[in-house]
Design an enzyme around this catalytic site. Structure first.
Site, PDB file in Angstrom:
ATOM      1  N   ARG A 109       0.863  -1.174   0.000  1.00 26.27           N
ATOM      2  CA  ARG A 109       0.000   0.000   0.000  1.00 26.27           C
ATOM      3  C   ARG A 109       0.907   1.234   0.000  1.00 26.27           C
ATOM      4  O   ARG A 109       2.014   1.207   0.528  1.00 26.27           O
ATOM      5  CB  ARG A 109      -0.896   0.009   1.237  1.00 26.27           C
ATOM      6  CG  ARG A 109      -1.922   1.144   1.230  1.00 26.27           C
ATOM      7  CD  ARG A 109      -2.707   1.197   2.520  1.00 26.27           C
ATOM      8  NE  ARG A 109      -3.602   2.363   2.537  1.00 26.27           N
ATOM      9  CZ  ARG A 109      -4.057   2.935   3.640  1.00 26.27           C
ATOM     10  NH1 ARG A 109      -3.701   2.468   4.829  1.00 26.27           N
ATOM     11  NH2 ARG A 109      -4.847   3.986   3.570  1.00 26.27           N
ATOM     12  N   HIS A 110       0.432   2.306  -0.596  1.00 27.40           N
ATOM     13  CA  HIS A 110       1.217   3.544  -0.650  1.00 27.40           C
ATOM     14  C   HIS A 110       1.492   4.085   0.755  1.00 27.40           C
ATOM     15  O   HIS A 110       0.816   3.744   1.735  1.00 27.40           O
ATOM     16  CB  HIS A 110       0.497   4.594  -1.489  1.00 27.40           C
ATOM     17  CG  HIS A 110      -0.833   5.020  -0.901  1.00 27.40           C
ATOM     18  ND1 HIS A 110      -0.940   5.933   0.122  1.00 27.40           N
ATOM     19  CD2 HIS A 110      -2.106   4.647  -1.209  1.00 27.40           C
ATOM     20  CE1 HIS A 110      -2.207   6.112   0.427  1.00 27.40           C
ATOM     21  NE2 HIS A 110      -2.939   5.335  -0.355  1.00 27.40           N
ATOM     22  N   GLU A 130       1.916   7.143   3.722  1.00 28.29           N
ATOM     23  CA  GLU A 130       0.918   8.046   4.304  1.00 28.29           C
ATOM     24  C   GLU A 130       0.824   9.372   3.551  1.00 28.29           C
ATOM     25  O   GLU A 130       1.823   9.925   3.085  1.00 28.29           O
ATOM     26  CB  GLU A 130       1.282   8.330   5.763  1.00 28.29           C
ATOM     27  CG  GLU A 130       0.237   9.163   6.500  1.00 28.29           C
ATOM     28  CD  GLU A 130       0.674   9.513   7.913  1.00 28.29           C
ATOM     29  OE1 GLU A 130       0.351   8.741   8.825  1.00 28.29           O
ATOM     30  OE2 GLU A 130       1.339  10.567   8.091  1.00 28.29           O
ATOM     31  N   ASN A 173      -4.727  10.699   4.749  1.00 24.49           N
ATOM     32  CA  ASN A 173      -4.724   9.549   5.655  1.00 24.49           C
ATOM     33  C   ASN A 173      -4.632  10.003   7.102  1.00 24.49           C
ATOM     34  O   ASN A 173      -5.360   9.526   7.973  1.00 24.49           O
ATOM     35  CB  ASN A 173      -3.530   8.633   5.369  1.00 24.49           C
ATOM     36  CG  ASN A 173      -3.588   7.939   4.032  1.00 24.49           C
ATOM     37  OD1 ASN A 173      -2.571   7.764   3.365  1.00 24.49           O
ATOM     38  ND2 ASN A 173      -4.774   7.527   3.608  1.00 24.49           N
ATOM     39  N   ARG A 216       0.470   9.075  -5.597  1.00 23.17           N
ATOM     40  CA  ARG A 216       0.971   8.576  -4.316  1.00 23.17           C
ATOM     41  C   ARG A 216       1.588   7.176  -4.445  1.00 23.17           C
ATOM     42  O   ARG A 216       2.461   6.818  -3.655  1.00 23.17           O
ATOM     43  CB  ARG A 216      -0.112   8.613  -3.241  1.00 23.17           C
ATOM     44  CG  ARG A 216      -1.443   7.926  -3.557  1.00 23.17           C
ATOM     45  CD  ARG A 216      -2.460   8.321  -2.492  1.00 23.17           C
ATOM     46  NE  ARG A 216      -3.771   7.703  -2.629  1.00 23.17           N
ATOM     47  CZ  ARG A 216      -4.780   8.226  -3.317  1.00 23.17           C
ATOM     48  NH1 ARG A 216      -4.615   9.367  -3.969  1.00 23.17           N
ATOM     49  NH2 ARG A 216      -5.961   7.619  -3.351  1.00 23.17           N
ATOM     50  N   GLU A 246      -7.460   3.202  -6.609  1.00 22.42           N
ATOM     51  CA  GLU A 246      -8.342   3.037  -5.461  1.00 22.42           C
ATOM     52  C   GLU A 246      -9.799   3.070  -5.931  1.00 22.42           C
ATOM     53  O   GLU A 246     -10.116   3.588  -7.014  1.00 22.42           O
ATOM     54  CB  GLU A 246      -8.078   4.157  -4.446  1.00 22.42           C
ATOM     55  CG  GLU A 246      -8.941   4.118  -3.184  1.00 22.42           C
ATOM     56  CD  GLU A 246      -8.804   2.845  -2.368  1.00 22.42           C
ATOM     57  OE1 GLU A 246      -9.142   1.767  -2.904  1.00 22.42           O
ATOM     58  OE2 GLU A 246      -8.408   2.928  -1.186  1.00 22.42           O
TER      59      GLU A 246
END
Length: 214
Positions: A10-11, A13, A17, A61, A84
């Site tokens: 996952r990317h 922060e 977020n 990101r 996403e």
């Protein structure tokens, strides 16, 4: 036996977020300082892996998260099918009480099996899975590319891991995730099956916790 080793992360922060604001596919945010530190920590831990290719979503990101590897000269490819989920009208909003109730009802509907239900003016999990399958057809069409690194998004990863492991999409919340977590998978071309070897692994981020106390 031909196998493909997949490092799925996952990317890092973003400020969204940190503030608890929904990003989705419609908010193209940058990593914040912590996100960049997480990306560097993952690179420091896995730069020894001889990645053949890096795959990212269409959102920056994920590019910024994979950038230390890309700067090594590893080829990369952008696949918007890895984006996403679209949260529709909720994207970019700080959730209030009514919004929290909306999310609760939506997640409950998905968990009960109504994964064809879309977000308000956005996507359903089934629509996300359909575009992911198109993207993965591209990825799996290159059996010579192994190991590979894929940088994605939280909800999209949950949906992806469900159908990769033949689980119903209603079980997507079984797959936990955090910023810059790692899922390591093996794909067997003979049996066309995926095996998860590491799940939501964040051991590479321990150095950040140590450094914060120094």
């Amino acid at each position: 036996m031909i196998q493909k080793t997949i490092y799925l992360i996952r990317h890092g922060e973003t400020d969204y977020n940190r503030r608890g604001v929904v990003q989705g596919s419609g908010v193209d945010s940058d990593l914040n300082d912590m996100g960049r530190a997480q990306a560097q920590a993952f690179f420091d831990a896995y730069q020894h892996v001889p990645f053949s290719k890096v795959y990212i979503s269409g959102l920056k990101r994920t590019y910024q998260t994979a950038l230390p590897f890309i700067e090594l000269g590893i080829p990369y490819e952008k696949l918007t099918g890895l984006n996403e989920i679209s949260w529709g009208v909720m994207e970019g909003k700080v959730p209030g009480n009514l919004d929290n109730e909306y999310y609760r009802a939506l997640i409950e509907a998905w968990s009960s099996g109504n994964t064809a239900l879309p977000t308000d003016s956005g996507e359903s999990p089934e629509q996300v899975a359909a575009r992911q399958k198109t993207a993965f057809n591209v990825i799996l069409s290159h059996p010579d590319e192994t190991p590979i690194l894929i940088t994605m998004h939280g909800r999209a990863m949950r949906i992806l891991l469900c159908w990769l492991t033949n689980r119903p999409l209603a079980e997507m919340d079984h797959f936990e995730h955090s910023n810059l977590c790692l899922y390591k998978l093996q794909y067997d071309y003979a049996t066309q099956t995926f095996t998860i070897e590491l799940a939501n692994d964040t051991a590479h981020l321990l150095t950040l916790a140590v450094n914060s106390y120094q």
